[in-house]
Design an enzyme around this catalytic site. Structure first.
Site: not given
Ligand code: NAD
Length: 339
Positions: A125-127, A149, A153
């Site tokens: 993430t950009d965070e 969080y 990351k």
């Molecule tokens: P989300 O919370 O919607 O989904 C996360 C999924 O991971 C869930 O289905 C959860 O059950 C699963 N999970 C959590 N812990 C787990 C574990 N220990 N083992 C297996 N599965 C596990 O998240 P998202 O928004 O889809 O984000 C996905 C990834 O992208 C993350 O790594 C997040 O940091 C990154 N990201 C998200 C954004 C955003 O804006 N949503 C932006 C940049 C990066």
């Protein structure tokens, strides 16, 4: 056809990525712990596809994870499994350390001991760059995470990078800005606002709504990830963003305009400013010129179009919300004394 393993594929970005990978004729195995953030509704359309398989697995169950990887023998792993809600990380950071850091560590350890190394795309993430009051963060900027969080990351990114340097693991790290679109848990801003609009509830905004985020439509992010997996250089970091920053108050106003064009809005649907969360970063913004110049990726969906598509999806898929626990949709987390 490539064999691909996606972790966290019942969540928001993972499920959208799997749909795209299947459309591009890949064979996908999805492993997910099935936390509160996951939703089987997200993979409903593809669950019977011959090229899709779901296996429940926690990244912290290293033995099971190793068995799955040995059985599937994927060409590429997209690691999206993570705890992702900043407010929850303020309430209780432990799960974030376990899933985001130890979970990634387990994955790296398994890849390290394989004879034929698997390409790992680690999604971040950009965070991790923290507050960026002016300008845009570049890939070589220092990490300055502000919440448990983003710190978890950042730690996982550092671990991946160290395994690339030390053990020659063929991995790439991507840092993306704020995603929005279909299948996102309503603890996050845009799906929460849409839920409240559809249910005649007030629209809560932290502080004065001045926090600025760079918004990218989820399909643009997923296309970028696929491009990185094919043409990205092992060992590199790639920022993925839209270059489009707006503050939260503007997001709400734009969304209300979209909603008003499509449905009759209830009387209680009004903006409500609520107490800000601790450590709330004022602005994130990234410079994505590297992926644009080197990999020829550019986002296709502007914010207005993306917002319309997003509103339409939640409006037409209100069952999505009913598959989640109500307390997870409505509960305020992270701020104890907020009324
Ligand atoms: P989300 O919370 O919607 O989904 C996360 C999924 O991971 C869930 O289905 C959860 O059950 C699963 N999970 C959590 N812990 C787990 C574990 N220990 N083992 C297996 N599965 C596990 O998240 P998202 O928004 O889809 O984000 C996905 C990834 O992208 C993350 O790594 C997040 O940091 C990154 N990201 C998200 C954004 C955003 O804006 N949503 C932006 C940049 C990066």
């Amino acid at each position: 056809m490539k064999k691909i393993l996606v972790t966290g594929g019942l969540g928001f970005i993972g499920s959208n990525l799997i749909k795209l990978l299947l459309r591009k004729k890949n064979k996908v195995t999805n492993i997910d712990k099935v936390t509160y953030a996951s939703n089987f509704y997200n993979t409903k359309e593809i669950s019977n596809s011959a090229n899709y398989k779901f296996i429940k697995c926690d990244l912290n169950n290293k033995k099971k994870l190793k068995q799955i990887i040995n059985r599937v023998r994927p060409n590429v792993i997209f690691n999206l499994a993570a705890e992702t809600h900043v407010d929850r990380s303020i309430d209780g950071p432990k799960n974030f350390i376990e899933s985001n850091i130890i979970g990634t560590f387990n994955l790296l350890e398994i890849i390290r001991t394989l004879k034929n190394k698997i390409k790992l795309i680690h999604i971040s993430t950009d965070e991790v760059y923290g507050d960026v009051l002016k300008g845009r963060s570049r890939e070589d900027d220092a990490y300055k995470p502000s919440s448990p969080y983003s710190a978890s990351k950042a730690a996982s990114d550092h671990l991946v990078h160290s395994y690339i340097r030390t053990y020659n693991i063929p991995a790439i790290i991507t840092n993306c800005s704020n995603n929005y679109g279909p299948r996102q848990h309503p603890e996050k801003l845009i799906p929460k606002l849409i839920y409240n609009i559809l249910n005649n509830k007030k629209l809560p905004i932290y502080g004065k709504g001045k926090n600025s985020r760079e918004w990218i439509y989820v399909d643009d992010h997923c296309e970028a990830l696929i491009k990185v997996s094919k043409n990205g250089k092992v060992g590199e970091f790639y920022n993925i963003g839209s270059n489009y920053n707006i503050d939260n108050l503007t997001v709400v106003k734009k969304l209300l305009l979209v909603a008003k064009k499509k449905i009759k809005i209830g009387k209680l649907v009004k903006i409500k400013f609520v107490k800000d969360r601790p450590g709330h970063d004022v602005r994130y913004a990234i410079d994505s010129s590297k992926i644009k110049n080197k990999l020829k990726w550019i986002p296709q969906i502007n914010f207005q179009k993306g917002l319309e598509k997003t509103f339409d999806w939640y409006f037409n898929n209100q069952k999505y919300y009913s598959k989640l626990r109500k307390k997870d949709i409505t509960r305020r987390i992270g701020i104890k004394n907020d009324k």
